[in-house]
Scaffold this active site. Structure first.
Site, PDB file in Angstrom:
ATOM      1  N   CYS A 125       0.857  -1.144   0.050  1.00 23.84           N
ATOM      2  CA  CYS A 125      -0.012   0.147   0.119  1.00 23.84           C
ATOM      3  C   CYS A 125       1.210   1.321   0.012  1.00 23.84           C
ATOM      4  CB  CYS A 125      -0.839   0.039   1.287  1.00 23.84           C
ATOM      5  SG  CYS A 125      -2.165   1.281   1.305  1.00 23.84           S
ATOM      6  N   ASP A 173      -9.285  -3.327  -7.406  1.00 24.43           N
ATOM      7  CA  ASP A 173      -8.874  -2.130  -6.377  1.00 24.43           C
ATOM      8  C   ASP A 173      -9.145  -0.762  -6.894  1.00 24.43           C
ATOM      9  OD1 ASP A 173      -7.366  -0.413  -4.751  1.00 24.43           O
ATOM     10  OD2 ASP A 173      -5.470  -1.565  -4.725  1.00 24.43           O
ATOM     11  N   HIS A 205      -7.896  -4.249  -3.138  1.00 21.15           N
ATOM     12  CA  HIS A 205      -6.835  -3.554  -2.354  1.00 21.15           C
ATOM     13  C   HIS A 205      -6.501  -4.430  -1.123  1.00 21.15           C
ATOM     14  CE1 HIS A 205      -4.384  -0.242  -1.723  1.00 21.15           C
ATOM     15  NE2 HIS A 205      -4.440  -0.333  -0.352  1.00 21.15           N
TER      16      HIS A 205
END
Length: 237
Positions: A125, A173, A205
């Protein structure tokens, strides 16, 4: 400013991180393989901080034979609240993150247990974005870059990047559209000559984060992990 203003029990190592203002120190979590030696890998946290999940990733890499270090970019703070995580991210000066990550690379380069001539970087991330920025900034010191569902700013200069890149992204995502992934790959290709190896998974995600059952996708996570460890072994010697 020292990162010791917040204590995190997961921290077990302190290393130098120097910026324009002079010497300072950063903290992190280090794990060494049972064999006592192995290639060095920097693990870059998600925006939640140096959580148990990040510690588990470091431990898992050590179990795979790597000397792994996760710098604590938030200076001890962690959260499981998205609004608070956004606040932490906004309060993190990019230059301080870059300094701490560069310090982690230097620490591994000089560590007696590290056998590789270059250091790998794996991030998730926010950390995935930092991995690509770090590889761009540090050039030949980074021997393998593995971003998971993260992209740096569009203005990132990849001209100094030499590391092979392996990227893991989720096709559903919403925060990192596949089109943006391909656009970043094209900039990397054009500016550095490196051909990124990208994989898109039937997931969203944060599909590796098993602390978040709404996001975790076991099949995608395990396939991406297998690809990651194989990639690191091939490129870190």
């Amino acid at each position: 400013m020292s990162h010791a203003e917040h204590e995190n029990p997961r921290q077990n190592v302190t290393f130098p991180a120097t910026d324009a203002a002079g010497a300072d120190h950063a903290h992190g979590y280090l794990a060494v393989p049972a064999a006592g030696r192995g290639p060095g890998v920097v693990v870059v946290q998600e925006w939640w901080g140096l959580t148990d999940h990040v510690v588990a990733i470091v431990d898992r890499l050590a179990a795979e034979g790597f000397v792994a270090l996760a710098p604590d970019l938030y200076g001890g703070r962690t959260t499981h609240d998205a609004a608070e995580a956004m606040t932490f991210l906004r309060e993190l000066p990019p230059e301080r993150a870059a300094r701490d990550l560069a310090g982690a690379v230097s620490y591994l380069e000089g560590h007696e247990a590290v056998t590789s001539g270059t250091v790998g970087a794996v991030g998730f991330c926010m950390g995935g974005a930092f991995v690509l920025s770090l590889a761009a900034q540090q050039g030949g010191r980074i021997g393998a870059a593995v971003p998971w569902y993260g992209l740096p700013a569009d203005e990132t200069d990849f001209s100094r990047l030499t590391a092979p890149v392996l990227g893991h992204y989720g096709e559903s995502d919403a925060s990192i559209p596949v089109e943006a992934v391909h656009a970043t790959a094209e900039r990397i290709r054009a500016q550095s000559g490196v051909e990124p190896e990208l994989h898109v998974y039937p997931a969203g995600h944060a599909f590796y984060n098993d602390e978040r059952p709404e996001a975790y996708d076991r099949a995608s996570a395990e396939l991406a992990w297998e690809r990651t460890t194989g990639f690191l072994r091939r490129h870190l010697s």
